[in-house]
Write a protein that holds these residues in place. Structure first.
Motif, PDB file in Angstrom:
ATOM      1  N   ILE A  65     -43.417   1.405 -47.805  1.00  0.00           N
ATOM      2  CA  ILE A  65     -44.221   1.734 -49.435  1.00  0.00           C
ATOM      3  C   ILE A  65     -45.594   1.878 -49.570  1.00  0.00           C
ATOM      4  CG2 ILE A  65     -42.683   0.432 -51.880  1.00  0.00           C
ATOM      5  CD1 ILE A  65     -40.963  -0.448 -51.117  1.00  0.00           C
ATOM      6  N   LEU A  66     -45.767   2.870 -49.946  1.00  0.00           N
ATOM      7  CA  LEU A  66     -47.199   3.307 -50.505  1.00  0.00           C
ATOM      8  C   LEU A  66     -47.222   4.015 -51.858  1.00  0.00           C
ATOM      9  CD1 LEU A  66     -48.306   5.295 -47.728  1.00  0.00           C
ATOM     10  CD2 LEU A  66     -48.569   2.267 -47.770  1.00  0.00           C
ATOM     11  N   GLY A  67     -48.317   3.190 -52.425  1.00  0.00           N
ATOM     12  CA  GLY A  67     -48.549   3.636 -53.649  1.00  0.00           C
ATOM     13  C   GLY A  67     -49.561   4.417 -53.683  1.00  0.00           C
ATOM     14  N   GLU A  68     -50.205   5.010 -54.399  1.00  0.00           N
ATOM     15  CA  GLU A  68     -51.140   6.197 -54.423  1.00  0.00           C
ATOM     16  C   GLU A  68     -52.483   5.733 -54.550  1.00  0.00           C
ATOM     17  OE1 GLU A  68     -52.358   8.477 -57.607  1.00  0.00           O
ATOM     18  OE2 GLU A  68     -51.103   7.808 -58.961  1.00  0.00           O
ATOM     19  N   MET A  69     -54.025   6.016 -54.099  1.00  0.00           N
ATOM     20  CA  MET A  69     -55.383   5.562 -53.612  1.00  0.00           C
ATOM     21  C   MET A  69     -55.830   5.994 -54.689  1.00  0.00           C
ATOM     22  SD  MET A  69     -55.679   5.794 -49.875  1.00  0.00           S
ATOM     23  CE  MET A  69     -54.847   7.596 -49.668  1.00  0.00           C
ATOM     24  N   PHE A  70     -56.025   5.107 -55.962  1.00  0.00           N
ATOM     25  CA  PHE A  70     -56.940   5.627 -56.887  1.00  0.00           C
ATOM     26  C   PHE A  70     -58.276   6.467 -56.430  1.00  0.00           C
ATOM     27  CE2 PHE A  70     -54.197   3.477 -59.591  1.00  0.00           C
ATOM     28  CZ  PHE A  70     -53.218   4.037 -60.025  1.00  0.00           C
ATOM     29  N   GLU A  71     -59.635   7.166 -57.627  1.00  0.00           N
ATOM     30  CA  GLU A  71     -60.770   6.833 -57.940  1.00  0.00           C
ATOM     31  C   GLU A  71     -61.381   7.863 -56.560  1.00  0.00           C
ATOM     32  OE1 GLU A  71     -62.416   2.950 -58.596  1.00  0.00           O
ATOM     33  OE2 GLU A  71     -61.340   3.252 -60.061  1.00  0.00           O
ATOM     34  N   LEU A  72     -60.519   8.922 -56.068  1.00  0.00           N
ATOM     35  CA  LEU A  72     -60.537   9.472 -54.844  1.00  0.00           C
ATOM     36  C   LEU A  72     -61.491  10.850 -55.743  1.00  0.00           C
ATOM     37  CD1 LEU A  72     -57.863   9.088 -52.414  1.00  0.00           C
ATOM     38  CD2 LEU A  72     -60.275   8.018 -52.291  1.00  0.00           C
ATOM     39  N   GLY A  73     -60.885  10.978 -57.226  1.00  0.00           N
ATOM     40  CA  GLY A  73     -61.559  12.319 -57.546  1.00  0.00           C
ATOM     41  C   GLY A  73     -61.238  13.604 -56.766  1.00  0.00           C
ATOM     42  N   GLU A  74     -62.049  14.634 -56.405  1.00  0.00           N
ATOM     43  CA  GLU A  74     -61.851  15.675 -56.355  1.00  0.00           C
ATOM     44  C   GLU A  74     -61.636  15.456 -54.603  1.00  0.00           C
ATOM     45  OE1 GLU A  74     -66.359  17.859 -54.119  1.00  0.00           O
ATOM     46  OE2 GLU A  74     -66.472  17.045 -56.161  1.00  0.00           O
ATOM     47  N   TYR A  75     -61.369  14.380 -53.343  1.00  0.00           N
ATOM     48  CA  TYR A  75     -60.983  13.601 -52.942  1.00  0.00           C
ATOM     49  C   TYR A  75     -59.527  13.476 -52.137  1.00  0.00           C
ATOM     50  CZ  TYR A  75     -65.639  14.898 -51.010  1.00  0.00           C
ATOM     51  OH  TYR A  75     -67.336  15.895 -51.145  1.00  0.00           O
ATOM     52  N   SER A  76     -59.110  13.180 -53.733  1.00  0.00           N
ATOM     53  CA  SER A  76     -57.353  12.560 -53.645  1.00  0.00           C
ATOM     54  C   SER A  76     -56.786  13.820 -52.978  1.00  0.00           C
ATOM     55  CB  SER A  76     -56.937  12.700 -55.422  1.00  0.00           C
ATOM     56  OG  SER A  76     -55.665  11.862 -55.065  1.00  0.00           O
ATOM     57  N   LYS A  81     -48.826  10.165 -59.268  1.00  0.00           N
ATOM     58  CA  LYS A  81     -48.747  11.551 -59.218  1.00  0.00           C
ATOM     59  C   LYS A  81     -50.041  12.036 -57.459  1.00  0.00           C
ATOM     60  CE  LYS A  81     -49.255  11.282 -63.838  1.00  0.00           C
ATOM     61  NZ  LYS A  81     -47.864  11.683 -64.120  1.00  0.00           N
ATOM     62  N   GLY A  82     -50.902  10.823 -57.116  1.00  0.00           N
ATOM     63  CA  GLY A  82     -51.426  11.527 -55.243  1.00  0.00           C
ATOM     64  C   GLY A  82     -50.586  11.898 -54.716  1.00  0.00           C
ATOM     65  N   PHE A  83     -49.705  11.400 -54.632  1.00  0.00           N
ATOM     66  CA  PHE A  83     -48.255  11.994 -53.543  1.00  0.00           C
ATOM     67  C   PHE A  83     -47.444  12.959 -53.991  1.00  0.00           C
ATOM     68  CE2 PHE A  83     -49.174   8.315 -51.812  1.00  0.00           C
ATOM     69  CZ  PHE A  83     -49.453   8.135 -51.149  1.00  0.00           C
ATOM     70  N   GLU A  84     -47.632  13.571 -55.585  1.00  0.00           N
ATOM     71  CA  GLU A  84     -46.996  14.276 -55.641  1.00  0.00           C
ATOM     72  C   GLU A  84     -46.533  15.750 -55.655  1.00  0.00           C
ATOM     73  OE1 GLU A  84     -46.680  13.830 -60.157  1.00  0.00           O
ATOM     74  OE2 GLU A  84     -45.127  12.252 -59.952  1.00  0.00           O
ATOM     75  N   ASN A  85     -48.070  16.191 -55.644  1.00  0.00           N
ATOM     76  CA  ASN A  85     -47.733  17.741 -54.927  1.00  0.00           C
ATOM     77  C   ASN A  85     -48.099  18.071 -53.776  1.00  0.00           C
ATOM     78  OD1 ASN A  85     -47.618  18.140 -57.881  1.00  0.00           O
ATOM     79  ND2 ASN A  85     -49.919  17.946 -59.090  1.00  0.00           N
ATOM     80  N   ILE A  86     -47.826  17.231 -52.713  1.00  0.00           N
ATOM     81  CA  ILE A  86     -47.643  17.214 -51.309  1.00  0.00           C
ATOM     82  C   ILE A  86     -46.723  17.608 -50.496  1.00  0.00           C
ATOM     83  CG2 ILE A  86     -49.136  16.367 -49.402  1.00  0.00           C
ATOM     84  CD1 ILE A  86     -50.818  14.929 -51.144  1.00  0.00           C
ATOM     85  N   THR A  87     -46.557  18.697 -50.433  1.00  0.00           N
ATOM     86  CA  THR A  87     -45.081  18.885 -49.916  1.00  0.00           C
ATOM     87  C   THR A  87     -45.179  18.198 -48.178  1.00  0.00           C
ATOM     88  OG1 THR A  87     -45.427  21.357 -49.708  1.00  0.00           O
ATOM     89  CG2 THR A  87     -43.555  21.299 -48.033  1.00  0.00           C
ATOM     90  N   ASN A  88     -43.782  17.349 -48.442  1.00  0.00           N
ATOM     91  CA  ASN A  88     -43.593  16.174 -47.186  1.00  0.00           C
ATOM     92  C   ASN A  88     -41.892  16.207 -47.421  1.00  0.00           C
ATOM     93  OD1 ASN A  88     -43.039  13.584 -48.940  1.00  0.00           O
ATOM     94  ND2 ASN A  88     -44.940  14.417 -50.234  1.00  0.00           N
ATOM     95  N   SER A  89     -41.063  15.569 -46.293  1.00  0.00           N
ATOM     96  CA  SER A  89     -39.319  15.329 -46.640  1.00  0.00           C
ATOM     97  C   SER A  89     -39.748  13.583 -47.500  1.00  0.00           C
ATOM     98  CB  SER A  89     -39.563  15.116 -45.296  1.00  0.00           C
ATOM     99  OG  SER A  89     -40.121  14.627 -44.154  1.00  0.00           O
TER     100      SER A  89
END
Length: 123
Positions: free
Chosen positions: A39-50, A74-82
């Motif tokens: 179970i992973l939560g997004e990583m904050f404060e990555l700016g343009e590298y998110s 949201k960091g994971f929302e727009n990345i295509t994955n299964s």
């Protein structure tokens, strides 16, 4: 390592950056256990590298053989994955309430702002 009676949990829900996330996943993959859930939560404060860094974590997860993977934020929302992606920890809690996880070893890792500690009582 916390034993809840239903699961064994590694709770690291208070800090996450690309290197700590990668190391946690790699170390977790080496642990004994047949049923491992991440179970992973997004990583904050990555700016343009998110997007790039979250994509890299997805690529790493794809190379592993975990029983289940749940992603939050949201960091994971727009990345295509299964994998299942949840907007927030409350949505994940709702899912777990209807789909209990039992007899698993679970890695919980994410930035503090994701509030993944909310899932603990349901694991």
């Amino acid at each position: 390592l916390i034993d809840t009676g239903r699961n064994r949990i590694i709770m690291d829900a208070y800090n996450a950056n690309p290197s700590s996330m990668e190391l946690a996943i790699r170390n977790f993959s080496r642990l004994d256990g047949e049923k491992k859930v991440v179970i992973l939560g997004e990583m904050f404060e990555l700016g343009e590298y998110s997007y790039e860094e979250h994509s890299r974590i997805i690529t790493l997860l794809n190379s592993m053989n975990f029983c289940g993977v749940f992603l939050v934020g949201k960091g994971f929302e727009n990345i295509t994955n299964s994998y299942r992606v949840f907007e927030n920890s409350e949505d994940l809690v709702g899912f777990i309430q209807n789909n209990p996880i039992e007899e698993a070893t679970i890695l919980v890792k994410g930035s503090r702002g994701v509030k993944l500690e909310k899932v603990y009582d349901f694991l």
